[in-house]
Design an enzyme around this catalytic site. Structure first.
Site, PDB file in Angstrom:
ATOM      1  N   GLY A  51     -11.439  27.951  55.883  1.00 47.17           N
ATOM      2  CA  GLY A  51     -10.396  28.140  54.883  1.00 47.17           C
ATOM      3  C   GLY A  51      -9.508  29.346  55.133  1.00 47.17           C
ATOM      4  N   GLY A  63     -12.375  20.567  56.008  1.00 45.71           N
ATOM      5  CA  GLY A  63     -12.215  20.941  54.607  1.00 45.71           C
ATOM      6  C   GLY A  63     -10.804  20.626  54.123  1.00 45.71           C
ATOM      7  N   GLY A  64      -9.969  21.654  54.023  1.00 45.46           N
ATOM      8  CA  GLY A  64      -8.627  21.521  53.449  1.00 45.46           C
ATOM      9  C   GLY A  64      -7.818  20.353  53.993  1.00 45.46           C
ATOM     10  N   HIS A  85     -24.303  24.311  53.901  1.00 44.23           N
ATOM     11  CA  HIS A  85     -22.939  24.798  54.056  1.00 44.23           C
ATOM     12  C   HIS A  85     -22.901  26.289  53.723  1.00 44.23           C
ATOM     13  CE1 HIS A  85     -18.659  25.375  53.561  1.00 44.23           C
ATOM     14  NE2 HIS A  85     -18.489  24.251  54.237  1.00 44.23           N
ATOM     15  N   ASN A 135     -14.929  17.119  54.014  1.00 45.31           N
ATOM     16  CA  ASN A 135     -15.635  17.793  52.924  1.00 45.31           C
ATOM     17  C   ASN A 135     -14.584  18.249  51.914  1.00 45.31           C
ATOM     18  OD1 ASN A 135     -17.087  19.442  51.236  1.00 45.31           O
ATOM     19  ND2 ASN A 135     -17.593  20.987  52.794  1.00 45.31           N
ATOM     20  N   TRP A 136     -14.508  17.522  50.811  1.00 42.25           N
ATOM     21  CA  TRP A 136     -13.461  17.829  49.815  1.00 42.25           C
ATOM     22  C   TRP A 136     -13.745  19.128  49.067  1.00 42.25           C
ATOM     23  CZ3 TRP A 136     -11.741  12.845  46.724  1.00 42.25           C
ATOM     24  CH2 TRP A 136     -11.341  11.858  47.641  1.00 42.25           C
ATOM     25  N   GLU A 144     -20.017  25.816  61.906  1.00 45.97           N
ATOM     26  CA  GLU A 144     -18.871  26.261  61.111  1.00 45.97           C
ATOM     27  C   GLU A 144     -18.880  27.788  61.037  1.00 45.97           C
ATOM     28  OE1 GLU A 144     -17.384  22.896  58.333  1.00 45.97           O
ATOM     29  OE2 GLU A 144     -18.759  24.185  57.235  1.00 45.97           O
TER      30      GLU A 144
HETATM   31  P1  13P Z   1     -11.588  24.226  56.197  1.00 36.19           P
HETATM   32  O1  13P Z   1     -11.305  23.056  57.110  1.00 36.19           O
HETATM   33  O2  13P Z   1     -10.819  24.196  54.936  1.00 36.19           O
HETATM   34  O3  13P Z   1     -11.516  25.531  56.937  1.00 36.19           O
HETATM   35  O4  13P Z   1     -13.126  24.068  55.745  1.00 36.19           O
HETATM   36  C1  13P Z   1     -14.097  23.831  56.701  1.00 36.19           C
HETATM   37  C2  13P Z   1     -15.367  23.504  56.015  1.00 36.19           C
HETATM   38  O5  13P Z   1     -15.983  24.362  55.404  1.00 36.19           O
HETATM   39  C3  13P Z   1     -15.841  22.116  56.056  1.00 36.19           C
HETATM   40  O6  13P Z   1     -17.140  21.997  55.580  1.00 36.19           O
END
Ligand code: 13P
Length: 249
Positions: free
Chosen positions: A172, A232-233, A94, A10-11, A166
């Site tokens: 993040g 994410g990141g 999300h 997920n960018w 999540e």
């Molecule tokens: P991170 O991997 O940056 O913590 O983000 C997770 C996320 O929200 C994926 O949808």
């Protein structure tokens, strides 16, 4: 019950055409085995990424979609449009959509239904805040978020859907749920589905998301009820993302 693991990147609101080229090239060369891989870039990058990934077996997904099929909805994008641009998946619910854009359980359920109706596979996100975890409300919160969709769509709708746990406090932040913490929540979610239909529960893929990195992915993915990740990141860095895909494969 064997479930093919899925790793979805997920960018969020990150990336560029340069990143499209870099990541697609690296993933094509790496060909992670035994795992389904999907990339969910911001909408404008979907056509370029679809082209860069064509024939690679890698899937595309959207980060959001409209809860209606068409009409005067400035700024919205429909499920049918996403399909036209090669999406297979769409993330719904999300926590950033829930928290920053006020999406409630009913709206998330509408988006889930719209995605399925059009032929997309929704990736339904659920997760508790730190305050809810500290108040020991985690299971109650995530099961409520899941059941809001099951009540609206029927448990059969989970046949073509993916669930993602999540924890909001892990997104993040660099804080990850321990494999044991995540496994406990995943097992609770699967049990809640099994109460309605054990076969569907057995086939349902439940991804973990929240600060997954190359160096913490393997023990998470080794848990019996964790079937991959929503990243994410770390999905913005080719080497890191490929290592996470390999850990799931
Ligand atoms: P991170 O991997 O940056 O913590 O983000 C997770 C996320 O929200 C994926 O949808």
């Amino acid at each position: 019950m064997t479930r093919t693991p899925l790793v979805a990147g997920n960018w969020k609101m990150n990336g560029s055409l340069a990143l499209v080229r870099e990541l697609a090239g690296a993933l094509r060369d790496a060909k992670p085995e035994g795992v389904e891989v999907a990339l969910c870039p911001p909408y404008p990058y979907l056509p370029a990424l679809a082209e860069a990934l064509s024939g690679s077996g890698l899937a595309l997904g959207a980060q959001n979609l409209a809860d209606r099929a068409d009409g005067a909805l400035t700024g919205e994008v429909s499920a049918e449009m996403l399909l036209e641009f090669g999406c297979r998946f769409a993330i719904v619910g999300h926590s950033e959509r829930r928290e920053l854009y006020g999406e409630d359980d009913d709206q998330v359920a509408s988006k889930f239904l719209r995605a399925r109706e059009a032929g997309l596979t929704p990736i339904l996100c659920v997760g508790e805040t730190l305050r809810q975890r500290e108040a020991e409300e985690t299971d109650q919160v995530v099961v409520r978020q899941l059941m809001a969709v099951v009540e609206a769509a029927g448990v059969e709708a989970l046949e073509r859907a993916v669930l993602a746990y999540e924890p909001v406090w892990a997104i993040g932040t660099g804080l990850t749920a321990t494999p044991e913490q995540a496994q406990a929540v995943h097992a609770g979610l699967r049990a809640a589905v099994a109460d309605r239909d054990a076969d569907i529960a057995g086939r349902l893929r439940i991804l973990y998301g929240g600060s997954v990195k190359a160096d913490n992915a393997a023990p998470l993915f080794a848990q019996p009820d964790i079937d991959g990740g929503l990243i994410g990141g770390a999905s913005l860095k080719a080497e890191e993302f490929i290592a996470i895909c390999r850990a799931a494969g």
